[in-house]
Design an enzyme around this catalytic site. Structure first.
Site, PDB file in Angstrom:
ATOM      1  N   ASP A   1       0.637  -0.969  -0.026  1.00 48.88           N
ATOM      2  CA  ASP A   1      -0.166  -0.014   0.191  1.00 48.88           C
ATOM      3  C   ASP A   1       1.050   1.344   0.043  1.00 48.88           C
ATOM      4  O   ASP A   1       1.843   1.340   0.294  1.00 48.88           O
ATOM      5  CB  ASP A   1      -0.919  -0.026   1.176  1.00 48.88           C
TER       6      ASP A   1
ATOM      7  N   GLU B   1       0.095  -1.035   5.679  1.00 50.83           N
ATOM      8  CA  GLU B   1       1.209  -0.750   6.591  1.00 50.83           C
ATOM      9  C   GLU B   1       1.277   0.695   6.860  1.00 50.83           C
ATOM     10  O   GLU B   1       1.221   1.451   7.988  1.00 50.83           O
ATOM     11  CB  GLU B   1       2.713  -0.815   5.871  1.00 50.83           C
TER      12      GLU B   1
END
Length: 332
Positions: free
Chosen positions: A4, A97
């Site tokens: 991400d 994350e």
């Protein structure tokens, strides 16, 4: 590495551009934005390098697509080169994350590893061995909406109460006013109307006890305002995001020793850093998988000024490859 990218700037439709043989000055992006030493202080040190930049509209996504690329390249080399010595190992690509939830999906016991390394960082040479401890907080304000014609001594404007809450935060303890090992309060989103407001915040500190003190300060501000308003208008909710991995890594000197040796083998001068952020390794270390962080070389992450010196990315690859080869020797 994590898949991400940050929500701070658009991440779709990325149109990167390669600046060849960077001249050390300002770089004008396609949108008209300009990246220079004022925006990105480390940029001039990469004079002569090829640098990947954005078009000035989106982020680049080097945090952490650069880490994904390095790991995939290492796996390709292992698959194609029988002489590439390596131990039994695992590659993990995580999600979420950037919101501190990636370790929720990683089964440390199933991985069965002695230690890990995240490939997710900044300037070439950085070895992150310490991170912030982190809390997220939501401040909710319940106002009292009354028609303005009869609002005297009756209306409670949640917009103004939210503004006063933010004004009571220590002005010198914001990201833009702190550095090194100084912690901070950071308001990153505000939604407000007369009847209700919501302040979204993150709180950071390297010291766990100081982090608790910061959370207590939010409760104190809410209490002060509620007493003044006369009812429970302001409430604070918070949850823990991650803890300082340095408190775990100090108990595993052999892990950091291998990382230092990998940098040395790759010809990289190591700088052990207390990173003003967190990584997957922050939570994984506390869950039983000691996990320092290697640099990728990305600069000015999380926005349209993000860029990636190609030489730094190659050095990251060399450091990761050296670590794999060091760990192939069971006596190391």
């Amino acid at each position: 590495a994590h898949l991400d990218t940050a929500p701070d700037a658009p991440g779709d439709g990325v149109e990167p551009r390669l600046v060849k043989n960077y001249d050390g000055g300002a770089i004008e992006l396609d949108s008209g934005l300009v990246t220079d030493a004022k925006i990105c202080p480390n940029l001039p040190s990469h004079k002569g390098d090829d640098i990947v930049v954005t078009d000035g509209v989106t982020l680049l996504g080097a945090d952490d697509k650069a880490g994904v690329a390095v790991i995939l390249e290492i796996l390709r080399e292992i698959a194609e080169d029988p002489s590439f010595r390596h131990p039994e190992m695992r590659a993990v690509f995580s999600v979420d994350e950037e919101i501190g939830r990636s370790a929720d999906y990683i089964d440390v016991q199933k991985l069965g590893c002695a230690f890990g390394v995240t490939v997710d960082g900044g300037e070439a040479g950085d070895l992150d061995t310490t991170t912030f401890s982190a809390e997220a907080a939501t401040v909710t304000v319940k106002g009292r909406s009354v028609h303005t014609s009869s609002a005297y001594k009756t209306m409670v404007n949640a917009c103004e109460i939210a503004a006063r809450f933010m004004q009571l935060l220590p002005p010198d303890e914001k990201p833009e006013n702190t550095q090194g090992k100084e912690g901070f309060f950071h308001v990153h989103n505000l939604e407000a109307s007369v009847s209700q407001a919501k302040i979204s915040m993150i709180i950071r500190d390297f010291d766990g006890e100081k982090l608790k003190d910061r959370v207590a300060q939010l409760d104190l501000i809410a209490s002060l305002l509620n007493r003044e308003i006369g009812y429970e208008s302001v409430s604070v909710g918070h949850h823990h995001q991650y803890s300082n991995m340095g408190e775990v890594l100090v108990k595993h000197p052999e892990v950091l020793s291998r990382c230092r040796r990998a940098y040395e083998a790759a010809g990289i001068a190591v700088r052990e850093c207390a990173v003003r952020g967190g990584t997957d390794g922050s939570n994984l270390s506390w869950r039983g998988l000691p996990c320092p962080n290697f640099f990728t070389g990305a600069l000015c992450m999380h926005g349209p000024y993000e860029c990636l010196p190609v030489k730094s990315l190659h050095l990251c690859h060399d450091a990761v490859r050296a670590l794999v080869e060091i760990c192939a020797d069971s006596r190391s």
